[in-house]
Design a protein around this motif. Structure first.
Motif, PDB file in Angstrom:
ATOM      1  N   LEU A  75     -41.923  -0.804  14.799  1.00 37.16           N
ATOM      2  CA  LEU A  75     -42.608   0.366  15.340  1.00 37.16           C
ATOM      3  C   LEU A  75     -43.120   0.096  16.751  1.00 37.16           C
ATOM      4  N   GLY A  76     -43.738  -1.054  16.942  1.00 36.48           N
ATOM      5  CA  GLY A  76     -44.262  -1.389  18.265  1.00 36.48           C
ATOM      6  C   GLY A  76     -43.177  -1.491  19.318  1.00 36.48           C
ATOM      7  N   THR A  77     -42.007  -2.011  18.932  1.00 40.09           N
ATOM      8  CA  THR A  77     -40.875  -2.103  19.859  1.00 40.09           C
ATOM      9  C   THR A  77     -40.414  -0.720  20.297  1.00 40.09           C
ATOM     10  N   ALA A  78     -40.230   0.175  19.315  1.00 46.29           N
ATOM     11  CA  ALA A  78     -39.777   1.532  19.626  1.00 46.29           C
ATOM     12  C   ALA A  78     -40.811   2.288  20.460  1.00 46.29           C
ATOM     13  N   ALA A  79     -42.095   2.145  20.110  1.00 44.52           N
ATOM     14  CA  ALA A  79     -43.154   2.841  20.849  1.00 44.52           C
ATOM     15  C   ALA A  79     -43.240   2.327  22.281  1.00 44.52           C
ATOM     16  N   GLY A  80     -43.104   1.013  22.449  1.00 49.19           N
ATOM     17  CA  GLY A  80     -43.130   0.446  23.799  1.00 49.19           C
ATOM     18  C   GLY A  80     -41.984   0.952  24.649  1.00 49.19           C
ATOM     19  N   ASP A  81     -40.776   1.016  24.056  1.00 48.08           N
ATOM     20  CA  ASP A  81     -39.620   1.538  24.786  1.00 48.08           C
ATOM     21  C   ASP A  81     -39.810   3.006  25.153  1.00 48.08           C
ATOM     22  N   MET A  82     -40.431   3.761  24.252  1.00 42.36           N
ATOM     23  CA  MET A  82     -40.640   5.187  24.497  1.00 42.36           C
ATOM     24  C   MET A  82     -41.571   5.409  25.697  1.00 42.36           C
ATOM     25  N   PHE A  83     -42.671   4.678  25.726  1.00 43.16           N
ATOM     26  CA  PHE A  83     -43.640   4.872  26.805  1.00 43.16           C
ATOM     27  C   PHE A  83     -43.120   4.318  28.131  1.00 43.16           C
ATOM     28  N   ALA A  84     -42.480   3.139  28.083  1.00 41.56           N
ATOM     29  CA  ALA A  84     -42.014   2.518  29.329  1.00 41.56           C
ATOM     30  C   ALA A  84     -40.793   3.217  29.891  1.00 41.56           C
ATOM     31  N   GLY A  85     -39.867   3.630  28.999  1.00 35.50           N
ATOM     32  CA  GLY A  85     -38.611   4.218  29.454  1.00 35.50           C
ATOM     33  C   GLY A  85     -38.578   5.726  29.419  1.00 35.50           C
ATOM     34  N   THR A  86     -38.697   6.297  28.234  1.00 32.27           N
ATOM     35  CA  THR A  86     -38.575   7.747  28.077  1.00 32.27           C
ATOM     36  C   THR A  86     -39.647   8.501  28.861  1.00 32.27           C
ATOM     37  N   LEU A  87     -40.888   7.999  28.807  1.00 26.68           N
ATOM     38  CA  LEU A  87     -41.998   8.657  29.520  1.00 26.68           C
ATOM     39  C   LEU A  87     -42.156   8.136  30.945  1.00 26.68           C
ATOM     40  N   HIS A  88     -41.302   7.183  31.339  1.00 26.24           N
ATOM     41  CA  HIS A  88     -41.245   6.663  32.714  1.00 26.24           C
ATOM     42  C   HIS A  88     -42.582   6.096  33.205  1.00 26.24           C
ATOM     43  N   LEU A  89     -43.310   5.440  32.302  1.00 27.56           N
ATOM     44  CA  LEU A  89     -44.578   4.841  32.722  1.00 27.56           C
ATOM     45  C   LEU A  89     -44.384   3.455  33.323  1.00 27.56           C
ATOM     46  N   GLY A  90     -43.258   2.839  33.012  1.00 25.76           N
ATOM     47  CA  GLY A  90     -43.026   1.488  33.505  1.00 25.76           C
ATOM     48  C   GLY A  90     -43.692   0.457  32.608  1.00 25.76           C
ATOM     49  N   PHE A  91     -43.265  -0.803  32.737  1.00 27.43           N
ATOM     50  CA  PHE A  91     -43.758  -1.851  31.843  1.00 27.43           C
ATOM     51  C   PHE A  91     -45.237  -2.156  32.068  1.00 27.43           C
ATOM     52  N   PHE A  92     -45.648  -2.282  33.318  1.00 24.85           N
ATOM     53  CA  PHE A  92     -47.032  -2.682  33.594  1.00 24.85           C
ATOM     54  C   PHE A  92     -48.021  -1.616  33.142  1.00 24.85           C
ATOM     55  N   THR A  93     -47.753  -0.369  33.507  1.00 19.24           N
ATOM     56  CA  THR A  93     -48.650   0.730  33.112  1.00 19.24           C
ATOM     57  C   THR A  93     -48.694   0.871  31.594  1.00 19.24           C
ATOM     58  N   SER A  94     -47.538   0.729  30.943  1.00 19.30           N
ATOM     59  CA  SER A  94     -47.493   0.790  29.483  1.00 19.30           C
ATOM     60  C   SER A  94     -48.322  -0.335  28.875  1.00 19.30           C
TER      61      SER A  94
END
Length: 263
Positions: A150-169
């Motif tokens: 779940l954490g992997t999918a949620a992290g990918d969603m926020f960093a990629g799909t929502l375009h927040l980037g890794f640091f902001t996520s």
């Protein structure tokens, strides 16, 4: 031959005490698992990577179930292998099924709720301080594996799909990790809910910052192998410290003994 009661008491200390050091090691393991899985998948063919991650996971779990007390090196080896396997499995499932990170997040959230529901129906508790039977230990590790997916999918969603980037996520998930911990400490919030919510958040926190360090797009651009090795060394040092000082060893034996003795 050990009595049933003695066997239960032997299993009491197989889960560490939840301290600041626990959360630090946990975040390091998630970051190391994320970057190493990506590095491994790029270095060898995918079927081999999946096979080795499965062998590592089941081998470490077999070792964990074979011991009768909390051994830091064994416990954290399982967490590392869960992190590596969880990253690989989540990425493969998402790729094969063509799911977006949002769909994957929903699926893994449903999976986690299913595991927790079965755990509660069977045991009437979700507390990690009451894991003194094999069945509860199995539920515990199934929940841990589900939280990683779940954490992997949620992290990918926020960093990629929502375009927040890794640091902001990473910053966002850090806040989401800390809030329930503080609320459970200073407010009347359910401690079991607070623990598992924060536990889920450790995955995207560690993964986001590790990906940021290894990313060449908006990140520090470090080599993934170097990031993996650095985090692995930090984990080994901290686990060695815990093993030597016995910090983090469960101190709930007295409390749970009364529960064991109850009819």
């Amino acid at each position: 031959m050990l009595s049933s009661k003695s066997k239960k008491q032997d299993l009491i200390s197989k889960v560490p005490e939840i301290t600041l050091l626990f959360w630090i090691i946990k975040i390091f393991t998630t970051g190391m698992g994320e970057v190493f899985a990506d590095y491994w998948n790029e270095s060898v063919n995918l079927p081999l990577a999946i096979s080795l991650s499965i062998l590592g996971l089941f081998g470490s779990l077999a070792l964990q179930f074979s011991v009768r007390k909390y051994i830091p090196s064994v416990y954290w080896l399982v967490v590392v292998m869960v992190s590596i396997f969880g990253t690989t499995a989540a990425d493969v499932v998402s790729f094969l099924l063509g799911h977006s990170p949002l769909i994957s997040t929903i699926i893994y959230l449903a999976l986690l709720f299913t595991v927790l529901a079965f755990w509660y129906v069977k045991e009437k508790t979700l507390s990690i301080h009451s894991i003194y039977t094999r069945r509860r230990e199995m539920f515990y590790w199934l929940t841990v594996l589900s939280t990683f997916a779940l954490g992997t999918a949620a992290g990918d969603m926020f960093a990629g799909t929502l375009h927040l980037g890794f640091f902001t996520s990473g910053i966002l998930f850090t806040v989401l990790l800390v809030i329930p911990m503080l609320c459970s400490q200073f407010m009347n919030i359910n401690k079991i809910f607070a623990f598992w919510f924060s536990y889920i958040m450790t995955r995207p926190v560690g993964a986001s910052f590790a990906d940021w360090m290894a990313s060449h797009r908006g990140g520090l651009g470090f080599d993934k192998g170097l990031v993996s090795l650095t985090l692995a060394i930090l984990i080994i040092v901290l686990v060695g410290y815990v093993s030597f000082t016995h910090k983090g060893k469960s101190r709930n034996t007295a409390v749970l003994s009364s529960e064991i003795s109850a009819p």
